[in-house]
Design an enzyme around this catalytic site. Structure first.
Site, mmCIF file in Angstrom:
data_model
loop_
_atom_site.group_PDB
_atom_site.id
_atom_site.type_symbol
_atom_site.label_atom_id
_atom_site.label_comp_id
_atom_site.label_asym_id
_atom_site.label_seq_id
_atom_site.Cartn_x
_atom_site.Cartn_y
_atom_site.Cartn_z
ATOM 1 N N ARG A 156 78.789 50.807 101.763
ATOM 2 C CA ARG A 156 77.344 51.063 101.577
ATOM 3 C C ARG A 156 76.998 52.547 101.515
ATOM 4 O O ARG A 156 75.882 52.951 101.814
ATOM 5 C CB ARG A 156 76.510 50.390 102.663
ATOM 6 C CG ARG A 156 76.670 48.881 102.688
ATOM 7 C CD ARG A 156 75.610 48.207 103.516
ATOM 8 N NE ARG A 156 75.902 46.776 103.600
ATOM 9 C CZ ARG A 156 76.734 46.237 104.480
ATOM 10 N NH1 ARG A 156 77.341 46.987 105.367
ATOM 11 N NH2 ARG A 156 76.947 44.936 104.470
ATOM 12 N N GLU A 187 62.683 58.715 89.824
ATOM 13 C CA GLU A 187 62.191 58.454 88.471
ATOM 14 C C GLU A 187 61.025 57.485 88.441
ATOM 15 O O GLU A 187 61.047 56.439 87.788
ATOM 16 C CB GLU A 187 63.309 57.961 87.540
ATOM 17 C CG GLU A 187 62.864 57.987 86.088
ATOM 18 C CD GLU A 187 64.018 57.942 85.089
ATOM 19 O OE1 GLU A 187 65.152 58.279 85.433
ATOM 20 O OE2 GLU A 187 63.745 57.588 83.925
ATOM 21 N N ARG A 240 60.317 62.510 86.178
ATOM 22 C CA ARG A 240 61.744 62.608 85.901
ATOM 23 C C ARG A 240 62.125 62.049 84.527
ATOM 24 O O ARG A 240 63.133 62.448 83.941
ATOM 25 C CB ARG A 240 62.533 61.893 87.003
ATOM 26 C CG ARG A 240 64.027 62.060 86.842
ATOM 27 C CD ARG A 240 64.811 61.633 88.061
ATOM 28 N NE ARG A 240 66.228 61.732 87.732
ATOM 29 C CZ ARG A 240 67.212 61.765 88.620
ATOM 30 N NH1 ARG A 240 66.944 61.692 89.893
ATOM 31 N NH2 ARG A 240 68.464 61.873 88.225
ATOM 32 N N ASN A 254 64.852 62.392 79.830
ATOM 33 C CA ASN A 254 65.404 61.470 78.830
ATOM 34 C C ASN A 254 65.058 61.863 77.401
ATOM 35 O O ASN A 254 65.270 61.077 76.481
ATOM 36 C CB ASN A 254 64.904 60.052 79.098
ATOM 37 C CG ASN A 254 65.468 59.488 80.379
ATOM 38 O OD1 ASN A 254 66.617 59.753 80.733
ATOM 39 N ND2 ASN A 254 64.663 58.741 81.104
ATOM 40 N N LYS A 263 66.603 71.212 85.895
ATOM 41 C CA LYS A 263 66.752 69.814 86.263
ATOM 42 C C LYS A 263 66.444 69.610 87.743
ATOM 43 O O LYS A 263 65.800 68.631 88.126
ATOM 44 C CB LYS A 263 68.157 69.302 85.936
ATOM 45 C CG LYS A 263 68.283 67.824 86.271
ATOM 46 C CD LYS A 263 69.365 67.109 85.544
ATOM 47 C CE LYS A 263 69.326 65.625 85.918
ATOM 48 N NZ LYS A 263 70.466 64.884 85.387
ATOM 49 N N HIS A 303 78.297 61.569 73.354
ATOM 50 C CA HIS A 303 76.973 61.549 73.981
ATOM 51 C C HIS A 303 76.075 62.717 73.571
ATOM 52 O O HIS A 303 74.958 62.505 73.089
ATOM 53 C CB HIS A 303 77.116 61.495 75.508
ATOM 54 C CG HIS A 303 75.806 61.451 76.251
ATOM 55 N ND1 HIS A 303 74.971 60.352 76.209
ATOM 56 C CD2 HIS A 303 75.170 62.380 77.009
ATOM 57 C CE1 HIS A 303 73.886 60.601 76.937
ATOM 58 N NE2 HIS A 303 73.980 61.822 77.428
ATOM 59 N N HIS A 316 71.021 56.875 72.972
ATOM 60 C CA HIS A 316 71.830 55.779 73.524
ATOM 61 C C HIS A 316 72.038 54.679 72.491
ATOM 62 O O HIS A 316 73.112 54.088 72.410
ATOM 63 C CB HIS A 316 71.153 55.182 74.764
ATOM 64 C CG HIS A 316 71.358 55.998 76.007
ATOM 65 N ND1 HIS A 316 70.553 55.875 77.104
ATOM 66 C CD2 HIS A 316 72.268 56.942 76.315
ATOM 67 C CE1 HIS A 316 70.970 56.710 78.049
ATOM 68 N NE2 HIS A 316 72.009 57.380 77.587
ATOM 69 N N HIS A 322 67.061 60.577 74.489
ATOM 70 C CA HIS A 322 68.055 59.613 74.986
ATOM 71 C C HIS A 322 67.819 58.184 74.524
ATOM 72 O O HIS A 322 68.752 57.400 74.473
ATOM 73 C CB HIS A 322 68.124 59.659 76.511
ATOM 74 C CG HIS A 322 68.933 60.819 77.030
ATOM 75 N ND1 HIS A 322 68.609 62.132 76.757
ATOM 76 C CD2 HIS A 322 70.060 60.866 77.789
ATOM 77 C CE1 HIS A 322 69.490 62.935 77.335
ATOM 78 N NE2 HIS A 322 70.377 62.194 77.970
ATOM 79 N N GLU A 365 72.678 69.133 76.192
ATOM 80 C CA GLU A 365 71.893 68.891 77.409
ATOM 81 C C GLU A 365 71.339 70.218 77.945
ATOM 82 O O GLU A 365 70.248 70.255 78.516
ATOM 83 C CB GLU A 365 72.726 68.184 78.486
ATOM 84 C CG GLU A 365 73.189 66.776 78.117
ATOM 85 C CD GLU A 365 72.132 65.657 78.311
ATOM 86 O OE1 GLU A 365 70.961 65.970 78.629
ATOM 87 O OE2 GLU A 365 72.487 64.487 78.116
ATOM 88 N N LYS A 386 71.925 60.468 89.938
ATOM 89 C CA LYS A 386 71.984 59.210 89.194
ATOM 90 C C LYS A 386 73.443 58.903 88.892
ATOM 91 O O LYS A 386 74.101 59.666 88.181
ATOM 92 C CB LYS A 386 71.259 59.370 87.860
ATOM 93 C CG LYS A 386 69.807 58.997 87.879
ATOM 94 C CD LYS A 386 69.311 58.999 86.441
ATOM 95 C CE LYS A 386 67.907 58.495 86.308
ATOM 96 N NZ LYS A 386 67.532 58.385 84.880
#
Lengths: 364, 364
Positions: free
Chosen positions: A123, A238, A242, A246, A228, A266, A253, A249, A186, A144
């Site tokens: 955990r 997010e 936030r 993206n 960032k 990417h 994606h 993206h 990026e 993330k």
């Protein structure tokens, strides 16, 4: 040596950016209070291991740390549930306990995989990132982490902040030019969403960045991480702000998914996606020229700005419907209104997006 | 109707305990602001589905909620990585988005599996628990969710708090006596670690509890949940205090692992483990009689207090070495000093534990 402090309350952490940091990794871990009784798990890939693993292991050994290592295949396929389970096996067999840490030595894929292991082993245990790509400056801020489901990218994940990031600029020297450029996508994105001055700095210093000039690269990574960090510290989970990270993206994606991961990497897909976002911005009222300036910046950094014509528009639109940016059926896009200024638009028209994808196949 | 408020700052949530709650589930979800645009995922198992799924689906439908359902096999084997991946597939194909919720309808296994799906789908979406066993009162407080690795139980997980727990006492009527008793093991455990009066209340009301008297069961579950809520609210991430909830679990988990999940069910293994803990307590200075009183309480609730002689002591000790309660090589145990009073002891002697396991095979 540069330091970026990511401010997240009791989950705050520093990013150290400098040369030959892997050789000093043992000392850094010692300073940050990592346990020498509890074994560490180093996760890396078969491309990075022969280049950099030895330095890290030697430094940890010299400082008296115990560790086990998991070397995974390089590339997106290692973000599978099956590889995740294998790395978990290594962690259990290596005897990791609750005071142990997982170290990600590599690029974004290794960071995501190792981070999800750290975030879910017992955990959640400690996580340390040692990025070896330009692209990974992005994933080293914000916590993330995720693996892929066969139906959708990054679908299985958590938020899990690292304790420490060691960004060894020396490791970047071994990167192929294509990957350097993909990482710069990026970097300039952080300018495009937040800081026009930095976006133009990337344009002016494009040649130095592509040539891996350490001074320029150090500044660019520091600035990219800092922007960032500001965004993430204002909205860690997010809920709203936030999402601006993206930019490019949603289309990006979808391009990756349809092209098959690998044909377009990417950063390249995000580059084409950011051109698309600029087109949408112009269609929604931004001054003409936004798209051309955006394209110019990306091209200077060695990035593609045109979508390969053989990629089917309907399949790209279909892939977007699986994207996490869709909520309750409407299409959400990060839409620029000028260089350095974006807004979150939850009501972008489906047809406008479709036209944009078509247009991306034609314009340079 | 009874309500327990679990106080965890902005992650606080209520547990409603009462009869015929599934029939009103739609109304409760409405009151808690769940989205009717975003589909829900109900996770349940093949034993619970024929008994209770219809009532829940009907209530959600009537209130205008959309949902998909995943019915998994019953029992611990559904906490595998493979089943987790299947449920994720269902969530993706069902079109769950960030405003969706996962509902766990069932016992501890379903709660753990569904909770880990909710905790990791798109990096975490809403989670609602609808327990159908006595045992699940324990897992409905505290947000610990996990699946099993083939080498170790509960090794892959996160902390993910539910938004709401609907505890429908009517569902307990269909439980076999053995499972009722197994659930009562965790109930009396909450007395043994925190509240002697409640432990003795369980002893005095053992017959009513075993007979599923709704008044006694409602009070017992409210009290059990309340004690756990107090402990968890003081230490959500198990840095220290929360570990007392593991009374009997170190030996218990090892017994389960060696017996093969199924021969001895969780609550039974914990029962034997709690007798072992009481023995260790006496060996470390508690007044004689602690073990006998503990055994008496557990036996009254229909629980075993003796370890089957054919289980190999060395294998049990080996299984403990994989247990999460070991840090940096030492053995950590929750050790009672009296009924209702326990301490966390990080230095319990290996040989004492081994002798205790041997002794557990002999004494009634």
């Amino acid at each position: 040596m540069r330091v970026v402090d990511v401010q997240l309350g009791d989950r705050s952490y520093p990013i150290y950016i400098g040369e030959q940091l892997l050789e000093q990794a043992g000392r850094y871990l010692e300073q940050h209070g990592l346990s020498k009784q509890s074994p560490l798990l180093i996760v890396t890939d078969e491309q990075v291991a022969p280049l950099h693993l030895g330095k890290l292991e030697q430094s940890l050994q010299a400082a008296g740390f115990r560790f086990v290592t998991a070397v995974v295949g390089s590339g997106e396929t290692s973000k599978s549930v099956a590889v995740f389970e294998e790395v978990m096996t290594r962690a259990i067999e290596g005897g990791l306990d609750r005071k142990s840490a997982v170290i990600a030595l590599g690029g974004g894929v290794v960071g995501d995989l190792a981070g999800f292991v750290a975030g879910t082993y017992m955990r959640g245990i400690r996580f340390i990132q040692m990025p070896t790509t330009v692209l990974a400056h992005d994933s080293s801020v914000g916590g993330k982490v995720a693996i892929n489901h066969r139906l959708a990218k990054n679908m299985i994940g958590v938020f899990h902040q690292p304790e420490l990031v060691l960004y060894d600029l020396s490791t970047l020297q071994s990167l192929p030019a294509r990957e350097v450029s993909a990482g710069l996508a990026e970097m300039v994105k952080h300018g495009l969403i937040w800081d026009a001055e930095f976006a133009y700095w990337c344009l002016e210093n494009a040649e130095r960045l592509k040539a891996l000039d350490m001074e320029a690269m150090g500044y660019g990574l520091e600035k990219g991480c800092s922007i960032k960090a500001i965004v993430v510290s204002r909205d860690e989970r997010e809920n709203d702000l936030r999402a601006i990270l993206n930019l490019g993206h949603t289309i990006g994606h979808a391009i990756e998914a349809v092209a098959g991961y690998g044909e377009i990497i990417h950063g390249e897909a995000i580059s084409i996606g950011m051109v698309g976002s600029a087109m949408i911005g112009e269609a929604l009222g931004a001054k003409p020229g936004l798209k051309d300036t955006t394209s110019q910046m990306l091209q200077a950094l060695g990035l593609p700005t045109v979508l390969p014509a053989h990629l089917d528009t309907d399949r790209i639109m279909g892939a977007m419907m699986h994207d996490k940016k869709f909520q309750e059926g409407r299409m959400t896009f990060i839409v620029p209104s000028a260089i350095g200024v974006v807004a979150i638009d939850h009501n972008v028209d489906y047809d406008l997006v479709r036209q944009t994808v078509e247009q991306l196949k034609k314009e340079a």
